[in-house]
Scaffold this motif. Sequence first.
Motif, PDB file in Angstrom:
ATOM      1  N   LYS A  84      -0.303  11.655  -9.788  1.00  0.00           N
ATOM      2  CA  LYS A  84       0.684  10.585  -9.624  1.00  0.00           C
ATOM      3  C   LYS A  84       2.049  10.981 -10.187  1.00  0.00           C
ATOM      4  O   LYS A  84       3.053  10.311  -9.936  1.00  0.00           O
TER       5      LYS A  84
ATOM      6  N   LYS B 145       5.520  11.398  -8.249  1.00  0.00           N
ATOM      7  CA  LYS B 145       6.556  10.360  -8.138  1.00  0.00           C
ATOM      8  C   LYS B 145       7.566  10.479  -9.272  1.00  0.00           C
ATOM      9  O   LYS B 145       8.775  10.319  -9.058  1.00  0.00           O
TER      10      LYS B 145
ATOM     11  N   TYR C  29      -0.904   7.810  -2.059  1.00  0.00           N
ATOM     12  CA  TYR C  29      -0.650   6.463  -2.597  1.00  0.00           C
ATOM     13  C   TYR C  29       0.363   5.761  -1.688  1.00  0.00           C
ATOM     14  O   TYR C  29       1.468   5.402  -2.111  1.00  0.00           O
TER      15      TYR C  29
ATOM     16  N   ASP D 288       2.376   2.290  -2.405  1.00  0.00           N
ATOM     17  CA  ASP D 288       3.259   2.154  -3.562  1.00  0.00           C
ATOM     18  C   ASP D 288       4.656   1.735  -3.093  1.00  0.00           C
ATOM     19  O   ASP D 288       5.399   2.530  -2.522  1.00  0.00           O
ATOM     20  N   ASP D 289       5.003   0.486  -3.335  1.00  0.00           N
ATOM     21  CA  ASP D 289       6.296  -0.043  -2.882  1.00  0.00           C
ATOM     22  C   ASP D 289       7.472   0.680  -3.526  1.00  0.00           C
ATOM     23  O   ASP D 289       8.492   0.937  -2.877  1.00  0.00           O
ATOM     24  N   GLU D 290       7.337   1.000  -4.809  1.00  0.00           N
ATOM     25  CA  GLU D 290       8.446   1.664  -5.503  1.00  0.00           C
ATOM     26  C   GLU D 290       8.762   3.012  -4.862  1.00  0.00           C
ATOM     27  O   GLU D 290       9.933   3.383  -4.721  1.00  0.00           O
TER      28      GLU D 290
END
Length: 289
Positions: A100, A103, A128, A131-133
């Motif tokens: 992760k 990101k 992922y 994942d909105d971000e």
Amino acid sequence: MKLLRSIAVLFTLICFNCESSKTYEEQIKKYKFYIKKTDSLIANEKYEDVFIYVNSAIEITDTIPIAFYKKGRAAYNLNWLDIAEENFTKVIEIEGEQSKTYKDRAKVYLKKKDNDFLDDINIYLKYYSNDDEAHVLKREYFEEREDFSKAIEEYNYEIEKHKDSIELYMKRSNLFYLNKEYDKALEDYNKVLELSPDNTAIQGKKKSLLKELNDHDNLLRCITIIIAIYVFYILLSFFVFKPFVIKKATNQIGGDFIIKKDPLIWLLPILLSLFVISLYFTGFIPNFK
């Protein structure tokens, strides 16, 4: 005071590390203590102090990614981007492609305006995708580089999930406008007004765009008419005026003679162009609707 506190912390850590006969369990306990301490420091935004503890944790073992990650986070918050990148890279090397931390490193690249951002965020979204971000970061990247088509694709993805988000429609409509996709911009304006009929900002933008499109359409029609007039005059000059003049001259004068070129053939487009330009800048282009 800050210097004294740092010296005291360092002294404690040195004493802690000098005990070479510690058991494995004690080392793990110490490692966890350092990590817990860094969590507290990060929560209190004491990012520089974090390095004292994470470095000690890394001395115990450099095969566990958490200390490198904490160090990277602290460095990122201090805007020490090269150090953040280095430590996030170590985390990724330990955790592999599904880490992760891709990101987090992508955020570093985004701040550095490094095109490697796109590689990292795409790898992250591969695993992922919800994942909105991450999608927001990707939109920001494309918008910053004025790659409006790609940014619109990201907004399309978000709107599929949030179909009643006025903010998303407003932002996408702006991108459609910048990308010269005016019909789609109008569709988004209408959607916003459907969700929020009293949205004066969008009402104004819609009115302005409709006027702009109407003016553009009128200008094109005016230019088309002017070109048609010019073509008509050329045909008239060659196939009506010229034969008429030749015939009349032959009947009245006789003999051979040369007819000069019609000066309006080259003068007329200049006059017509000046006419259209003056109409455009004075706002007197006819409204054909």
